[in-house]
Design a protein around this motif. Structure first.
Motif, short mmCIF file in Angstrom:
data_model
loop_
_atom_site.label_atom_id
_atom_site.label_comp_id
_atom_site.label_asym_id
_atom_site.label_seq_id
_atom_site.Cartn_x
_atom_site.Cartn_y
_atom_site.Cartn_z
N LEU A 44 1.15 -0.81 0.22
CA LEU A 44 0.08 0.07 -0.05
C LEU A 44 1.24 1.55 0.25
CD1 LEU A 44 -2.95 -1.04 2.43
CD2 LEU A 44 -2.49 -0.48 -0.16
N ILE A 45 1.96 1.44 0.84
CA ILE A 45 2.90 2.85 0.10
C ILE A 45 3.54 2.29 -0.71
CG2 ILE A 45 5.11 3.25 1.81
CD1 ILE A 45 4.48 1.99 4.11
N ALA A 46 3.88 1.58 -1.20
CA ALA A 46 4.79 1.26 -2.68
C ALA A 46 3.22 1.88 -3.10
CB ALA A 46 4.99 0.38 -3.33
N LEU A 47 1.96 2.04 -3.87
CA LEU A 47 1.08 2.00 -4.23
C LEU A 47 1.14 3.40 -3.99
CD1 LEU A 47 -1.24 -1.49 -4.35
CD2 LEU A 47 0.22 0.28 -6.88
N ALA A 48 0.81 4.34 -2.68
CA ALA A 48 0.42 5.27 -2.50
C ALA A 48 1.75 6.63 -3.14
CB ALA A 48 0.79 5.87 -1.12
N ILE A 49 2.96 5.46 -2.82
CA ILE A 49 4.37 7.20 -3.69
C ILE A 49 4.10 6.87 -5.15
CG2 ILE A 49 7.37 6.66 -3.56
CD1 ILE A 49 6.78 5.25 -0.32
#
Length: 182
Positions: A44-49
């Protein structure tokens, strides 16, 4: 969406059943499966970044992650248990397992990341559709790998101590070889 959630739920249940039968324990699979939330958070963090949305391909990547990230925990826990059967106490076994299994864990993770890079880069028109899946898998692998090396050994020690306490509480003696190391 409903079917992918059912598939993810069933995969978690089947992972637990396979691990429970493999380790002949109801507690150890929870230790290994602690890596699953770590992977989803990383994805989820990678998608947000990267400003990618959660779509069907991303959800398929999440289901893939469920199987991929348990391997690091299995490598670590299995070797620690083997060392405990050989006579090491739990702290020494965890430390040595982390040192010995670091390289295989990193090698398999880097190989998986390298395999997902073309998908994450989305260099073709069809690749753009699957970019979010590649990014989610790579982000999940990175976070679960590094957090697994820190969190899983601590969880393993706590779960092992809980397992020993529950055996003593319910009157089961240490009938397994691992129990003698406490």
């Amino acid at each position: 969406m409903k079917n992918i959630v059912i598939a993810a739920g069933l995969s978690i249940i089947f992972i637990y059943f396979v691990l429970a039968s493999l380790y002949e324990s109801l507690v150890i699979p929870f230790t290994i499966m602690t890596a699953l939330p770590l992977a989803i958070v990383g994805a989820l963090i990678a998608l947000a970044i990267t400003h990618q949305s959660i779509n069907m391909m991303t959800l398929i990547g999440f289901v893939m992650l469920l199987g991929l990230v348990t391997k690091n925990s299995i490598l670590l826990i299995d070797y620690a248990q083997r060392l405990m059967r050989q006579g090491l106490n739990i702290n020494d076994a965890i430390t040595k397992a982390g040192l010995v299994r670091l390289r295989p864990i990193l090698m398999t993770t880097f190989a998986l990341i390298a395999g997902m890079l073309p998908l994450a880069l989305g260099l073709s028109e069809v690749g753009n559709f699957r970019t979010s899946m590649g990014i989610a898998v790579i982000g999940g692998l990175i976070s679960s790998t590094f957090l697994t090396l820190v969190i899983i050994p601590a969880v393993f020690e706590y779960m092992y101590r809980f397992q020993m306490w529950s055996r003593n509480f319910f009157g089961r003696s240490g009938d397994r070889e691992i129990d003698k190391n406490e």
